[in-house]
Design an enzyme around this catalytic site. Structure first.
Site, PDB file in Angstrom:
ATOM      1  N   HIS A   1      27.219  23.563  43.711  1.00 14.38           N
ATOM      2  CA  HIS A   1      28.359  22.630  43.625  1.00 14.38           C
ATOM      3  C   HIS A   1      29.543  23.115  44.462  1.00 14.38           C
ATOM      4  CE1 HIS A   1      26.817  20.162  40.152  1.00 14.38           C
ATOM      5  NE2 HIS A   1      26.132  21.255  39.939  1.00 14.38           N
TER       6      HIS A   1
ATOM      7  N   ASN B   1      26.919  15.743  34.949  1.00 15.61           N
ATOM      8  CA  ASN B   1      26.418  15.254  36.236  1.00 15.61           C
ATOM      9  C   ASN B   1      26.471  13.721  36.237  1.00 15.61           C
ATOM     10  OD1 ASN B   1      25.849  17.671  37.547  1.00 15.61           O
ATOM     11  ND2 ASN B   1      23.701  17.713  36.936  1.00 15.61           N
TER      12      ASN B   1
ATOM     13  N   TYR C   1      28.524  30.091  33.338  1.00 20.94           N
ATOM     14  CA  TYR C   1      29.768  29.628  33.983  1.00 20.94           C
ATOM     15  C   TYR C   1      30.897  30.652  33.864  1.00 20.94           C
ATOM     16  CZ  TYR C   1      27.396  25.191  34.731  1.00 20.94           C
ATOM     17  OH  TYR C   1      26.508  24.238  35.147  1.00 20.94           O
TER      18      TYR C   1
HETATM   19  C1  HEM Z   1      20.264  26.637  33.633  1.00 21.38           C
HETATM   20  C2  HEM Z   1      20.930  25.624  34.153  1.00 21.38           C
HETATM   21  C3  HEM Z   1      22.205  25.747  34.927  1.00 21.38           C
HETATM   22  C4  HEM Z   1      22.873  26.862  35.365  1.00 21.38           C
HETATM   23  C5  HEM Z   1      22.482  28.322  35.177  1.00 21.38           C
HETATM   24  C6  HEM Z   1      24.037  26.407  36.074  1.00 21.38           C
HETATM   25  C7  HEM Z   1      24.951  27.238  36.710  1.00 21.38           C
HETATM   26  C8  HEM Z   1      26.039  26.821  37.438  1.00 21.38           C
HETATM   27  C9  HEM Z   1      26.937  27.669  38.168  1.00 21.38           C
HETATM   28  C10 HEM Z   1      26.820  29.187  38.255  1.00 21.38           C
HETATM   29  C11 HEM Z   1      27.890  26.891  38.736  1.00 21.38           C
HETATM   30  C12 HEM Z   1      29.046  27.334  39.610  1.00 21.38           C
HETATM   31  C13 HEM Z   1      30.313  27.300  38.797  1.00 21.38           C
HETATM   32  C14 HEM Z   1      31.518  27.808  39.537  1.00 21.38           C
HETATM   33  O1  HEM Z   1      31.399  28.674  40.417  1.00 21.38           O
HETATM   34  O2  HEM Z   1      32.640  27.352  39.197  1.00 21.38           O
HETATM   35  C15 HEM Z   1      27.601  25.539  38.358  1.00 21.38           C
HETATM   36  C16 HEM Z   1      28.360  24.444  38.690  1.00 21.38           C
HETATM   37  C17 HEM Z   1      28.211  23.205  38.110  1.00 21.38           C
HETATM   38  N1  HEM Z   1      27.188  22.793  37.269  1.00 21.38           N
HETATM   39 FE1  HEM Z   1      25.655  23.903  36.656  1.00 21.38          FE
HETATM   40  N2  HEM Z   1      24.089  25.047  36.049  1.00 21.38           N
HETATM   41  C18 HEM Z   1      22.992  24.602  35.344  1.00 21.38           C
HETATM   42  C19 HEM Z   1      22.676  23.289  35.055  1.00 21.38           C
HETATM   43  C20 HEM Z   1      23.579  22.252  35.118  1.00 21.38           C
HETATM   44  C21 HEM Z   1      23.435  20.967  34.466  1.00 21.38           C
HETATM   45  C22 HEM Z   1      22.244  20.553  33.628  1.00 21.38           C
HETATM   46  C23 HEM Z   1      24.569  20.261  34.739  1.00 21.38           C
HETATM   47  C24 HEM Z   1      24.979  18.883  34.301  1.00 21.38           C
HETATM   48  C25 HEM Z   1      24.519  18.259  33.228  1.00 21.38           C
HETATM   49  C26 HEM Z   1      25.414  21.082  35.581  1.00 21.38           C
HETATM   50  C27 HEM Z   1      26.651  20.721  36.070  1.00 21.38           C
HETATM   51  C28 HEM Z   1      27.434  21.500  36.896  1.00 21.38           C
HETATM   52  C29 HEM Z   1      28.660  21.045  37.506  1.00 21.38           C
HETATM   53  C30 HEM Z   1      29.316  19.678  37.333  1.00 21.38           C
HETATM   54  C31 HEM Z   1      29.143  22.112  38.274  1.00 21.38           C
HETATM   55  C32 HEM Z   1      30.385  22.118  39.142  1.00 21.38           C
HETATM   56  C33 HEM Z   1      31.603  22.496  38.338  1.00 21.38           C
HETATM   57  C34 HEM Z   1      32.838  22.442  39.189  1.00 21.38           C
HETATM   58  O3  HEM Z   1      33.125  21.363  39.750  1.00 21.38           O
HETATM   59  O4  HEM Z   1      33.536  23.463  39.289  1.00 21.38           O
HETATM   60  N3  HEM Z   1      24.785  22.278  35.785  1.00 21.38           N
HETATM   61  N4  HEM Z   1      26.449  25.509  37.571  1.00 21.38           N
END
Ligand code: HEM
Ligand SMILES: *[C@@H]1O[C@H](CO)[C@@H](O)[C@H](O)[C@H]1NC(C)=O
EC number: 1.11.1.6
Length: 509
Positions: A63, A136, A346
């Site tokens: 992202h 999402n 996160y």
């Molecule tokens: C095991 C599953 C998942 C892991 C380990 C994971 C991990 C991460 C990580 C490490 C980030 C970066 C955050 C940052 O640097 O600020 C991220 C961003 C994000 N993830 Fe996930 N994620 C997973 C699944 C999902 C799912 C299922 C969704 C939605 C239903 C999701 C939605 C998001 C969103 C919206 C961001 C961006 C947040 C922002 O705009 O700062 N992720 N994710």
């Protein structure tokens, strides 16, 4: 359009070093004579370069590309039967909110119109602390087993040798992990490239738990439905924009808000009791599934409006740190293992990306005062003054509600269980419904085209055949149409276990 300050430098500010010392000539660097070497005594010049050298922080590991804005969340309906969260105590309650939209796989300079799910991250500043809903634009996801996440993401990113995105890697993973098929069906419809960032819906995907004053809980799914409807691009439109204007999404969000065209969403929940969840056909902790809207109707709870652009993108959007574990009393994570792993991941990545005091950054700081015994660390700029740094006079909250023990709550029991991804016929029902009954003829035509222009880039005949067998398990006609479009032989469906073999949900052991 440059920011307003470019045209308005007459705000009385004088050019200074970072310590505030006025400097007459911003372009000056002290040197010996007219052509000699530079002088180490020139703090202004060293200050300038040393800070420039350190401008970059790590981009988000996923992202990385995104856009954001501020606004508010407003409670429109009474849901005190569902949750004791103070935000929802009164209809009309409003809380300042920050939202960041994003693509998933690309770097921070990649195209806004790439085929990808879109992140929809929301920070609601309630009077009981920050409530982050990190959603999402799709109601399901590729995995139900968190151990797969880093593997899956690597296949969406660059090959370790060629440093190229790789269609073989992409489809190799998806075809070997067919529980991804529901998300693949959505991703390769035109919803895979929304028209900008703010013409789309947002979904919790995961099941959450709302707990009320009496300590009773409901399972919930949360939906942000875009007022005026979601809008998508076609594949040719999205591909053209990716070249012509890779920042199309950032630009249209910024310009719409500047023009007073504020995007808004109506917020709903679907709810289930534990007894309903145990009878439900699907495991509610499996985020490759949706809850039928007919069986579990949408109940309105609030609205969200974005009416304010950031003044400074880096400070207000890039430094925003969202986490599903940033929650408030009355709104809890469910036992969904993917959600559980996110609760850790996160804040962990924020400590890496922004530092241990990331919650002290202005955009992340809650609207309520912080009072605890955490102290110091890099960049501690609100360190709680002279207040004692050990368990002291801070008064813990008296819980007015019944303690959880008195209410029947989830109880878990069982052996350690490592494989969560066992695929059965159950995994194909909702994708089939989508293909046969939700998509119209145009949607189906676009879907076949969208898959074909991507899958044809895979070199391996085996990978192509394997993914076609997954599509054939959804619908033979669908698979055959794709096979014809990319000029390969048709294949038989992937054979999977019957629906009855799927893991069933039990809240009470
Ligand atoms: C095991 C599953 C998942 C892991 C380990 C994971 C991990 C991460 C990580 C490490 C980030 C970066 C955050 C940052 O640097 O600020 C991220 C961003 C994000 N993830 Fe996930 N994620 C997973 C699944 C999902 C799912 C299922 C969704 C939605 C239903 C999701 C939605 C998001 C969103 C919206 C961001 C961006 C947040 C922002 O705009 O700062 N992720 N994710
Ligand atoms: C098919 O559905 C899409 C939305 O998914 C809509 O934009 C389009 O107008 C529909 N086409 C027809 C022919 O009904």
């Amino acid at each position: 359009m440059p920011s307003k300050q470019v045209f308005n430098s007459q705000d009385g500010a004088t050019y200074t070093t970072s310590t505030g010392a006025p400097v007459a000539k911003p372009y000056a660097a002290q040197r010996i004579g007219a052509v000699g070497p530079l002088l180490l005594q020139d703090f202004h010049h060293i200050d300038l370069l040393a800070h420039f050298d350190r401008e970059r922080i790590p981009e988000r590991v996923v992202h990385a590309k995104g856009a954001g804005a501020h606004g508010y969340f407003e409670v429109t309906h009474d849901i005190t039967d569902l949750t004791c969260a103070s935000l929802f105590k009164k209809v009309g309650n409003k809380a300042r909110t920050t939202v960041r939209f994003s693509t998933v796989g690309g770097e921070s300079g990649s195209a806004d119109t790439a085929r990808d799910p879109r992140g929809f991250a929301i920070k609601i500043r309630t009077d009981e602390g920050n409530l982050d809903w990190v959603f999402n634009n799709t109601p399901v996801f590729f995995i139900r087993d968190p151990a797969k996440f880093p593997h899956f993401i690597h296949t969406q990113k660059r090959d370790p040798q060629t440093h190229l995105k790789d269609a073989d890697m992409f489809w190799d993973y998806l075809s070997l992990n067919p529980e991804s098929i529901h998300q693949v069906m959505i991703l390769f419809s035109d919803r895979g490239h929304p028209d900008g960032y703010h013409h789309m819906h947002g979904y919790s995907g995961h099941t959450f738990k709302f707990v009320n004053e009496a300590g009773e809980f409901h399972y919930v799914q949360i939906h942000f439905i875009k007022d005026g409807g979601a809008k998508s691009l076609t594949e040719p439109e999205a591909s053209k924009l990716a070249g012509d204007n890779p920042d199309y999404g950032i630009q249209s969000l910024f310009e719409d808000i500047e023009a007073g065209k504020y995007p808004s969403w109506t917020v709903y929940v679907q709810t289930m009791t534990a007894a309903q969840a145990e009878k439900f056909r699907y495991n509610i902790l499996d985020l490759t599934k949706i809850w039928s809207h007919k069986e579990f109707p949408l109940r309105p709870i609030g609205k969200m409006v974005l009416n304010e652009n950031p003044q400074n993108y880096f400070a207000e959007i890039e430094q925003a740190a969202f986490s599903p574990s940033h929650t408030v009393p009355g709104i809890e994570a469910s036992a969904d293992p993917v959600l559980q792993s996110r609760l850790f991941s996160y804040p962990d990545t924020h400590r890496h990306r922004l530092g241990v005091n990331y919650n002290q950054l202005p955009v992340n700081a809650p609207a309520v005062p912080i009072a605890n015994f955490q102290r110091d660390g890099f960049m501690a700029f609100s360190n709680q003054g002279s207040r004692p740094n050990y368990q002291s006079s801070l008064v813990p909250l008296e819980y007015k509600s019944k303690p959880y023990e008195e209410v029947q709550h989830e109880t878990w029991l069982g052996a350690a269980n490592a494989d969560l991804s066992f695929v059965t016929e159950l995994d194909f029902e909702q994708p089939r419904e989508l293909w046969l009954n939700v998509f119209n003829d145009t949607d189906r035509e676009h879907f076949v085209h969208n898959v074909a222009v991507h899958l044809c880039n895979a070199k391996s005949a085996e990978v192509k055949a394997r993914q076609l067998s997954v599509f054939a398990a959804v619908d033979q006609g669908l698979s055959d149409r794709i096979a014809n479009a990319i000029g390969v032989p048709t294949v038989k469906p992937l054979q999977v276990a019957p629906a009855s073999a799927a893991i069933r949900f039990k809240a009470f052991a």
